[in-house]
Design a protein around this motif. Structure first.
Motif, PDB file in Angstrom:
ATOM      1  N   MET A 139       0.877  -0.835  -0.097  1.00  0.00           N
ATOM      2  CA  MET A 139      -0.055   0.457  -0.268  1.00  0.00           C
ATOM      3  C   MET A 139       1.006   1.190   0.213  1.00  0.00           C
ATOM      4  N   GLN A 140       1.145   1.680   0.661  1.00  0.00           N
ATOM      5  CA  GLN A 140       2.716   2.171   0.410  1.00  0.00           C
ATOM      6  C   GLN A 140       3.218   2.586  -0.789  1.00  0.00           C
ATOM      7  N   ARG A 141       4.293   1.457  -0.884  1.00  0.00           N
ATOM      8  CA  ARG A 141       5.159   1.333  -2.853  1.00  0.00           C
ATOM      9  C   ARG A 141       3.417   2.088  -3.643  1.00  0.00           C
ATOM     10  N   VAL A 142       2.590   1.877  -3.337  1.00  0.00           N
ATOM     11  CA  VAL A 142       1.589   2.307  -4.409  1.00  0.00           C
ATOM     12  C   VAL A 142       1.840   3.558  -4.394  1.00  0.00           C
ATOM     13  N   GLN A 143       0.681   3.714  -3.116  1.00  0.00           N
ATOM     14  CA  GLN A 143       1.005   5.676  -2.737  1.00  0.00           C
ATOM     15  C   GLN A 143       1.665   6.283  -3.288  1.00  0.00           C
ATOM     16  N   ARG A 144       3.004   5.933  -2.557  1.00  0.00           N
ATOM     17  CA  ARG A 144       4.142   6.671  -3.432  1.00  0.00           C
ATOM     18  C   ARG A 144       3.931   6.871  -5.272  1.00  0.00           C
ATOM     19  N   TYR A 145       3.854   5.218  -5.088  1.00  0.00           N
ATOM     20  CA  TYR A 145       3.979   5.787  -6.765  1.00  0.00           C
ATOM     21  C   TYR A 145       2.685   6.446  -7.619  1.00  0.00           C
ATOM     22  N   LEU A 146       2.046   6.769  -6.854  1.00  0.00           N
ATOM     23  CA  LEU A 146       0.365   7.707  -7.411  1.00  0.00           C
ATOM     24  C   LEU A 146       0.927   9.030  -7.532  1.00  0.00           C
ATOM     25  N   ASP A 147       1.601   9.380  -6.500  1.00  0.00           N
ATOM     26  CA  ASP A 147       1.455  11.088  -5.395  1.00  0.00           C
ATOM     27  C   ASP A 147       3.014  11.733  -6.875  1.00  0.00           C
ATOM     28  N   ARG A 149       3.681  10.800  -9.560  1.00  0.00           N
ATOM     29  CA  ARG A 149       2.815  10.096 -10.650  1.00  0.00           C
ATOM     30  C   ARG A 149       2.194  11.963 -11.064  1.00  0.00           C
ATOM     31  N   MET A 150       1.903  12.272 -10.017  1.00  0.00           N
ATOM     32  CA  MET A 150       0.497  12.943 -10.187  1.00  0.00           C
ATOM     33  C   MET A 150       0.991  14.519 -10.568  1.00  0.00           C
ATOM     34  N   ALA A 151       2.014  14.369  -9.273  1.00  0.00           N
ATOM     35  CA  ALA A 151       3.091  15.180  -9.048  1.00  0.00           C
ATOM     36  C   ALA A 151       3.655  16.003 -10.581  1.00  0.00           C
ATOM     37  N   THR A 152       4.038  14.915 -10.937  1.00  0.00           N
ATOM     38  CA  THR A 152       4.946  15.348 -12.435  1.00  0.00           C
ATOM     39  C   THR A 152       4.206  14.936 -12.964  1.00  0.00           C
ATOM     40  N   SER A 153       2.674  15.190 -13.484  1.00  0.00           N
ATOM     41  CA  SER A 153       2.109  15.078 -14.210  1.00  0.00           C
ATOM     42  C   SER A 153       1.663  16.164 -14.753  1.00  0.00           C
ATOM     43  N   ALA A 154       1.457  16.740 -16.439  1.00  0.00           N
ATOM     44  CA  ALA A 154       1.278  17.969 -16.511  1.00  0.00           C
ATOM     45  C   ALA A 154      -0.515  18.034 -16.817  1.00  0.00           C
ATOM     46  N   ARG A 155      -0.948  17.075 -16.906  1.00  0.00           N
ATOM     47  CA  ARG A 155      -2.492  17.341 -16.986  1.00  0.00           C
ATOM     48  C   ARG A 155      -3.241  17.756 -15.141  1.00  0.00           C
ATOM     49  N   ALA A 156      -2.386  17.697 -14.531  1.00  0.00           N
ATOM     50  CA  ALA A 156      -3.155  17.793 -12.763  1.00  0.00           C
ATOM     51  C   ALA A 156      -2.449  19.337 -12.574  1.00  0.00           C
ATOM     52  N   ARG A 157      -2.002  20.436 -13.217  1.00  0.00           N
ATOM     53  CA  ARG A 157      -1.310  21.339 -13.766  1.00  0.00           C
ATOM     54  C   ARG A 157      -2.657  22.319 -14.375  1.00  0.00           C
ATOM     55  N   VAL A 158      -3.259  23.315 -12.356  1.00  0.00           N
ATOM     56  CA  VAL A 158      -3.680  24.258 -13.093  1.00  0.00           C
ATOM     57  C   VAL A 158      -3.447  26.163 -13.618  1.00  0.00           C
ATOM     58  N   THR A 159      -3.812  26.790 -14.996  1.00  0.00           N
ATOM     59  CA  THR A 159      -3.242  27.745 -14.860  1.00  0.00           C
ATOM     60  C   THR A 159      -4.400  28.406 -14.884  1.00  0.00           C
ATOM     61  N   ASP A 160      -3.982  29.673 -14.268  1.00  0.00           N
ATOM     62  CA  ASP A 160      -5.253  30.997 -14.056  1.00  0.00           C
ATOM     63  C   ASP A 160      -6.337  31.381 -14.887  1.00  0.00           C
ATOM     64  N   ALA A 161      -5.905  31.044 -15.928  1.00  0.00           N
ATOM     65  CA  ALA A 161      -7.354  31.613 -17.429  1.00  0.00           C
ATOM     66  C   ALA A 161      -8.197  29.467 -16.669  1.00  0.00           C
ATOM     67  N   ARG A 194      -8.722  16.569 -11.799  1.00  0.00           N
ATOM     68  CA  ARG A 194      -7.208  16.008 -12.823  1.00  0.00           C
ATOM     69  C   ARG A 194      -7.031  15.125 -12.105  1.00  0.00           C
ATOM     70  N   VAL A 195      -6.279  14.964 -11.107  1.00  0.00           N
ATOM     71  CA  VAL A 195      -6.217  14.038 -10.586  1.00  0.00           C
ATOM     72  C   VAL A 195      -6.668  12.199 -10.627  1.00  0.00           C
ATOM     73  N   ARG A 196      -7.997  12.995 -10.075  1.00  0.00           N
ATOM     74  CA  ARG A 196      -8.713  11.588  -9.907  1.00  0.00           C
ATOM     75  C   ARG A 196      -8.883  11.353 -11.266  1.00  0.00           C
ATOM     76  N   ALA A 197      -9.181  12.175 -12.218  1.00  0.00           N
ATOM     77  CA  ALA A 197      -8.788  11.035 -13.602  1.00  0.00           C
ATOM     78  C   ALA A 197      -7.852  10.788 -14.813  1.00  0.00           C
ATOM     79  N   GLU A 198      -6.940  10.830 -14.501  1.00  0.00           N
ATOM     80  CA  GLU A 198      -5.668  10.521 -14.126  1.00  0.00           C
ATOM     81  C   GLU A 198      -5.038   9.122 -13.632  1.00  0.00           C
ATOM     82  N   VAL A 199      -5.388   9.307 -12.941  1.00  0.00           N
ATOM     83  CA  VAL A 199      -5.344   7.583 -11.783  1.00  0.00           C
ATOM     84  C   VAL A 199      -6.335   6.977 -12.661  1.00  0.00           C
TER      85      VAL A 199
END
Length: 222
Positions: A139-147, A149-161, A194-199
């Motif tokens: 469970m720890q490894r899976v959570q780290r992997y997801l965290d 992956r999501m932290a480095t995903s461009a899709r999870a970033r939200v612009t001001d616009a 976006r993170v939920r959608a990415e996962v």
């Protein structure tokens, strides 16, 4: 015949009336892409359900009977866990070292009021401490992997616009609050969506690349 094929054949074969009894029930088979098939028995599924529920604070699930909805939810969760864990292993990332695993185990044990309650949990379910430790480390490894992956995903970033566009679209939901008051909260909400959608997309891809066979409809007889 392979050991897996033999086990599935034995599980599927019904004994003649009045003869034999069910020793173990095979619930599902999970085969990650490029990996070995894993047989999920009802005993294993129940064990995983109890461990994850207790780890999240539901210590009443340690010994009480688990209903079909809880087992169905656990099966979905466990399939995801196996696929994500195998993917992290394939990529060679986020292994959990023994000290981290033991620390997580100690946190798990503190969920129980007394050491004897934890001992009763193990004995009452036929679970070894190594079983608990292995599940927690996975469970720890899976959570780290997801965290990561999501932290480095461009899709999870939200612009001001994008925040401003969402604010305009959700005026009723936001009660007409000005953008200056809800900007940070709205940005966080959009990022979470976006993170939920990415996962969800990642898991769908892993399921497509692998194979998941559910052999028992849990609760079908209720």
């Amino acid at each position: 015949m392979s050991p897996l094929a033999l086990l599935l054949a034995l599980a599927a074969a019904a004994p003649p009336p009045g003869e034999g009894r069910v020793v173990e029930e095979v619930v599902a088979v999970i085969r990650p892409a490029g990996g070995e098939a894993r047989v999920v028995t009802l005993t294993k599924l129940t064990e995983e359900a109890r461990i994850v529920l207790v780890s999240r604070g539901a210590t009443e699930a340690a010994l009480r009977p688990l209903d079909a909805p809880a087992l169905r939810a656990t099966l979905d969760w466990y399939v995801d866990q196996v696929l994500l864990s195998e993917e992290a292993a394939r990529l060679g990332v986020f292994e959990v070292d023994p000290a981290e695993g033991r620390a997580e185990l100690e946190r798990f044990k503190r969920r129980f009021g007394r050491p004897e309650d934890y001992a009763a949990f193990l004995a009452g379910n036929g679970i070894s401490e190594e079983d608990v430790l292995a599940a927690l480390r996975r469970m720890q490894r899976v959570q780290r992997y997801l965290d990561r992956r999501m932290a480095t995903s461009a899709r999870a970033r939200v612009t001001d616009a994008e925040v401003e566009a969402a604010w305009k679209e959700r005026q009723a939901e936001l009660g007409g609050a000005p953008l200056s008051q809800v900007r940070d909260a709205l940005r966080a909400r959009l990022a979470e969506e976006r993170v939920r959608a990415e996962v969800k997309s990642l898991l769908a891809d892993l399921r497509r690349r692998g194979e998941v066979r559910v052999l028992v409809e849990l609760g079908a007889g209720e």
